[in-house]
Design a protein around this motif. Structure first.
Motif, mmCIF file in Angstrom:
data_model
loop_
_atom_site.group_PDB
_atom_site.id
_atom_site.type_symbol
_atom_site.label_atom_id
_atom_site.label_comp_id
_atom_site.label_asym_id
_atom_site.label_seq_id
_atom_site.Cartn_x
_atom_site.Cartn_y
_atom_site.Cartn_z
ATOM 1 N N GLN A 1 -23.584 20.076 -3.215
ATOM 2 C CA GLN A 1 -23.138 18.794 -3.786
ATOM 3 C C GLN A 1 -24.206 18.191 -4.699
ATOM 4 O O GLN A 1 -23.902 17.633 -5.762
ATOM 5 C CB GLN A 1 -22.775 17.805 -2.677
ATOM 6 N N VAL A 2 -25.461 18.288 -4.265
ATOM 7 C CA VAL A 2 -26.554 17.731 -5.061
ATOM 8 C C VAL A 2 -26.605 18.396 -6.436
ATOM 9 O O VAL A 2 -26.726 17.725 -7.474
ATOM 10 C CB VAL A 2 -27.900 17.907 -4.322
ATOM 11 N N GLU A 3 -26.486 19.742 -6.475
ATOM 12 C CA GLU A 3 -26.539 20.453 -7.752
ATOM 13 C C GLU A 3 -25.368 20.074 -8.658
ATOM 14 O O GLU A 3 -25.529 19.912 -9.870
ATOM 15 C CB GLU A 3 -26.554 21.957 -7.509
ATOM 16 N N GLN A 4 -24.169 19.899 -8.059
ATOM 17 C CA GLN A 4 -23.011 19.500 -8.863
ATOM 18 C C GLN A 4 -23.193 18.086 -9.429
ATOM 19 O O GLN A 4 -22.888 17.827 -10.606
ATOM 20 C CB GLN A 4 -21.750 19.551 -8.008
ATOM 21 N N MET A 5 -23.680 17.176 -8.598
ATOM 22 C CA MET A 5 -23.874 15.795 -9.044
ATOM 23 C C MET A 5 -24.903 15.723 -10.167
ATOM 24 O O MET A 5 -24.704 15.046 -11.183
ATOM 25 C CB MET A 5 -24.312 14.938 -7.845
ATOM 26 N N VAL A 6 -26.008 16.433 -9.995
ATOM 27 C CA VAL A 6 -27.072 16.401 -10.997
ATOM 28 C C VAL A 6 -26.606 17.034 -12.301
ATOM 29 O O VAL A 6 -26.928 16.560 -13.400
ATOM 30 C CB VAL A 6 -28.335 17.092 -10.446
ATOM 31 N N ALA A 7 -25.832 18.133 -12.211
ATOM 32 C CA ALA A 7 -25.316 18.774 -13.425
ATOM 33 C C ALA A 7 -24.443 17.809 -14.218
ATOM 34 O O ALA A 7 -24.513 17.770 -15.459
ATOM 35 C CB ALA A 7 -24.528 20.030 -13.053
ATOM 36 N N MET A 8 -23.624 17.025 -13.544
ATOM 37 C CA MET A 8 -22.787 16.040 -14.232
ATOM 38 C C MET A 8 -23.645 14.952 -14.879
ATOM 39 O O MET A 8 -23.399 14.546 -16.024
ATOM 40 C CB MET A 8 -21.806 15.415 -13.243
ATOM 41 N N LEU A 9 -24.672 14.491 -14.171
ATOM 42 C CA LEU A 9 -25.523 13.433 -14.710
ATOM 43 C C LEU A 9 -26.340 13.917 -15.902
ATOM 44 O O LEU A 9 -26.686 13.138 -16.793
ATOM 45 C CB LEU A 9 -26.456 12.909 -13.609
ATOM 46 N N ARG A 10 -26.671 15.209 -15.928
ATOM 47 C CA ARG A 10 -27.430 15.755 -17.057
ATOM 48 C C ARG A 10 -26.571 15.939 -18.306
ATOM 49 O O ARG A 10 -27.092 16.055 -19.413
ATOM 50 C CB ARG A 10 -27.999 17.126 -16.676
ATOM 51 N N ASP A 11 -25.263 16.015 -18.141
ATOM 52 C CA ASP A 11 -24.355 16.325 -19.251
ATOM 53 C C ASP A 11 -24.426 15.220 -20.314
ATOM 54 O O ASP A 11 -24.064 14.071 -20.046
ATOM 55 C CB ASP A 11 -22.927 16.454 -18.722
ATOM 56 N N PRO A 12 -24.901 15.531 -21.517
ATOM 57 C CA PRO A 12 -25.016 14.473 -22.541
ATOM 58 C C PRO A 12 -23.667 13.938 -22.999
ATOM 59 O O PRO A 12 -23.600 12.849 -23.591
ATOM 60 C CB PRO A 12 -25.747 15.191 -23.696
ATOM 61 N N ASP A 13 -22.597 14.690 -22.752
ATOM 62 C CA ASP A 13 -21.264 14.245 -23.171
ATOM 63 C C ASP A 13 -20.520 13.505 -22.056
ATOM 64 O O ASP A 13 -19.343 13.167 -22.223
ATOM 65 C CB ASP A 13 -20.426 15.453 -23.613
ATOM 66 N N LEU A 14 -21.195 13.280 -20.923
ATOM 67 C CA LEU A 14 -20.541 12.589 -19.808
ATOM 68 C C LEU A 14 -20.185 11.173 -20.231
ATOM 69 O O LEU A 14 -21.029 10.423 -20.747
ATOM 70 C CB LEU A 14 -21.476 12.557 -18.596
ATOM 71 N N ALA B 1 -29.008 2.238 -21.995
ATOM 72 C CA ALA B 1 -29.343 1.965 -20.598
ATOM 73 C C ALA B 1 -28.580 2.905 -19.666
ATOM 74 O O ALA B 1 -29.137 3.393 -18.668
ATOM 75 C CB ALA B 1 -29.040 0.507 -20.253
ATOM 76 N N GLN B 2 -27.325 3.185 -19.977
ATOM 77 C CA GLN B 2 -26.557 4.117 -19.169
ATOM 78 C C GLN B 2 -27.143 5.522 -19.230
ATOM 79 O O GLN B 2 -27.178 6.243 -18.238
ATOM 80 C CB GLN B 2 -25.090 4.145 -19.639
ATOM 81 N N ARG B 3 -27.617 5.914 -20.403
ATOM 82 C CA ARG B 3 -28.229 7.238 -20.532
ATOM 83 C C ARG B 3 -29.504 7.329 -19.697
ATOM 84 O O ARG B 3 -29.733 8.300 -18.979
ATOM 85 C CB ARG B 3 -28.551 7.516 -22.001
ATOM 86 N N ARG B 4 -30.316 6.298 -19.760
ATOM 87 C CA ARG B 4 -31.543 6.279 -18.955
ATOM 88 C C ARG B 4 -31.218 6.245 -17.472
ATOM 89 O O ARG B 4 -31.902 6.879 -16.659
ATOM 90 C CB ARG B 4 -32.398 5.063 -19.332
ATOM 91 N N ARG B 5 -30.196 5.502 -17.117
ATOM 92 C CA ARG B 5 -29.813 5.406 -15.701
ATOM 93 C C ARG B 5 -29.364 6.772 -15.166
ATOM 94 O O ARG B 5 -29.666 7.136 -14.032
ATOM 95 C CB ARG B 5 -28.713 4.360 -15.536
ATOM 96 N N ALA B 6 -28.648 7.538 -15.981
ATOM 97 C CA ALA B 6 -28.215 8.871 -15.557
ATOM 98 C C ALA B 6 -29.418 9.786 -15.339
ATOM 99 O O ALA B 6 -29.451 10.574 -14.380
ATOM 100 C CB ALA B 6 -27.269 9.472 -16.597
ATOM 101 N N LEU B 7 -30.445 9.691 -16.223
ATOM 102 C CA LEU B 7 -31.666 10.479 -16.039
ATOM 103 C C LEU B 7 -32.368 10.087 -14.744
ATOM 104 O O LEU B 7 -32.864 10.943 -14.006
ATOM 105 C CB LEU B 7 -32.607 10.286 -17.227
ATOM 106 N N ARG B 8 -32.440 8.789 -14.492
ATOM 107 C CA ARG B 8 -33.067 8.321 -13.251
ATOM 108 C C ARG B 8 -32.327 8.830 -12.029
ATOM 109 O O ARG B 8 -32.930 9.325 -11.066
ATOM 110 C CB ARG B 8 -33.104 6.791 -13.223
ATOM 111 N N ASP B 9 -30.996 8.716 -12.040
ATOM 112 C CA ASP B 9 -30.208 9.116 -10.869
ATOM 113 C C ASP B 9 -30.320 10.614 -10.603
ATOM 114 O O ASP B 9 -30.395 11.045 -9.451
ATOM 115 C CB ASP B 9 -28.746 8.719 -11.058
#
Length: 438
Positions: free
Chosen positions: A213-226, A244-252
């Motif tokens: 689950q962690v790998e799936q979640m992180v892969a989605m957060l890394r997706d620049p087109d999300l 801010a949303q882009r930075r927040r995704a990197l943080r998460d």
């Protein structure tokens, strides 16, 4: 008479959603109103605040009950005819006064901040009960404590909550040189009856987030087109909102990976500092854990970070700003790049971290990206998932203890109850099958 030339203004922004109020987690206790009043009195008192322990709170609230201080609003004055009643003799008061004075002089607290807050909160419940029923606060009589416990049980409080209240009450009695109200044979018999007939030790466990689950979640957060949901903003602010949303995704992404690798408690996770992260030549890394719940002396422990986690941490660090803490709130226009003024009288600047409650919110938000919904995600979900993964892959309880920094295997057995039961069952029936075929 309506003036057609001046029509009423339309409210700005989105209309508010109608949210149904959540049902309370537990039934209200009979002394809830008294507890609210005492809580307000404590906040109004300059000498008693949430950082103080229960002994200080006792003395201060006793004074307020008898002679309210100037500045305390009448709206939170004690109800007519209700007072906190103490029957302490001079020697008992002297014991408590000496204990508090010596601790202040020597700079000793004895308990961690969360433990002190828990002690004070439980003690306020006891004070509220005494105000509601007229029971004597100190010395505490077993018959009054029994009534208090019975009220908590009727209010569907859990075994661990009730045990903590009993500890708090007996601890303050000890500090005042009063006898332990639970030391008698009658009290011990009552407690045994209570555990056998009315209480159980089962507790709700956070839903585990395993490596899959962690790998799936992180892969989605890394997706620049999300397509991340962003709040409505003025056209001139829209770019800052998206950034801010882009930075927040990197943080998460960095936070979720680090949380799984380090198997940390949420309170330890929000305290991660950049200067305690070390990179190895192969791209992996390590974090030196400092003081923790089970390492009060701060001897420290190195824990491994995967290369993927190090890459996400470095991507986040590049835009995280100058805070020494790895994880903090992400604000628009890079407002999180500046420290804030402390709320105390020192006028110092501080770098705020995330709260432990926000960790669970981050997990739930990321889990929704991969289609997982669970009301029991919490700040410990990655800790639970990491423990379960280790046991399912053949790891030992001792290895899990070392990974999570536990003193013993009790929490490992709780977190990994299902895989441990499966392993034991498979071993048992494997031996039976081997015996039958021999």
């Amino acid at each position: 008479m309506n003036d057609s030339s001046n029509p009423p203004k339309r409210p700005r922004g989105r209309p508010r959603k109608l949210v149904e109020p959540k049902a309370p987690r537990y039934p209200a206790l009979a002394f809830s109103e008294e507890r609210r009043l005492l809580d307000q009195l404590r906040k109004q008192s300059a000498a008693s605040h949430p950082g103080h322990d229960a002994t200080v709170t006792v003395s201060d609230l006793a004074t307020l009950a008898e002679q309210p201080k100037p500045g305390v609003p009448a709206s939170i004055a004690m109800p007519t005819g209700r007072r906190l009643r103490f029957e302490l003799d001079d020697s008992q008061r002297a014991v408590a006064a000496g204990y508090v004075a010596e601790r202040a002089e020597l700079g000793i607290t004895g308990l961690a901040p969360n433990s002190r807050r828990g002690l004070a909160s439980d003690w306020l419940n006891w004070l509220a009960f005494c105000m509601h029923t007229g029971a004597t606060v100190l010395p505490t009589e077993f018959i009054d404590l029994k009534r208090f416990i019975d009220m908590l049980v009727a209010g569907e409080r859990k075994k661990a909550t009730i045990e903590h209240h009993v500890w708090a009450i007996t601890e303050v009695n000890r500090r005042y040189g009063c006898p332990d109200p639970m030391a008698s044979e009658l009290a011990r018999d009552y407690w045994r009856d209570l555990l056998r007939d009315r209480l159980h030790g089962e507790q709700k466990q956070a839903t585990g987030l395993g490596l899959d689950q962690v790998e799936q979640m992180v892969a989605m957060l890394r997706d620049p087109d999300l397509d991340l949901p962003a709040r409505h903003a003025k056209p001139e602010d829209q770019a800052a909102v998206v950034e801010a949303q882009r930075r927040r995704a990197l943080r998460d992404a960095a936070l979720i990976n680090a949380a799984y690798d380090l198997a940390m408690r949420s309170a330890e996770l929000v305290a991660i500092r950049w200067d305690r992260i070390f990179r190895d030549p192969d791209g992996s890394g390590a974090y030196r854990v400092g003081k923790s719940k089970t390492d009060q002396l701060g001897q420290g422990q190195l824990r491994y970070l995967r290369p993927e986690t190090m890459a996400d941490l470095e991507a986040w660090q590049a835009v995280a700003g100058p805070s020494p803490f790895a994880f903090h709130r992400v604000l628009e226009h890079n407002a999180d790049h500046q420290p804030i003024q402390s709320s105390d009288a020192t006028e110092r600047l501080i770098w705020p971290t995330l709260t432990t409650r926000e960790i669970g919110v981050i997990y739930k938000r990321a889990a929704r990206l991969i289609g997982i919904e669970s009301p029991t995600f919490s700040g410990h979900s990655t800790r639970v998932g990491a423990t379960q993964d280790l046991i399912e892959s053949g790891g030992t309880t001792e290895e899990a203890q070392q990974m999570g920094g536990w003193r013993d295997g009790r929490m490992v057995a709780r977190y990994a109850e299902r895989p441990l039961a499966k392993r034991a069952g498979q071993g048992r029936f494997g031996k039976l099958a081997k015996h039958r075929n021999s």
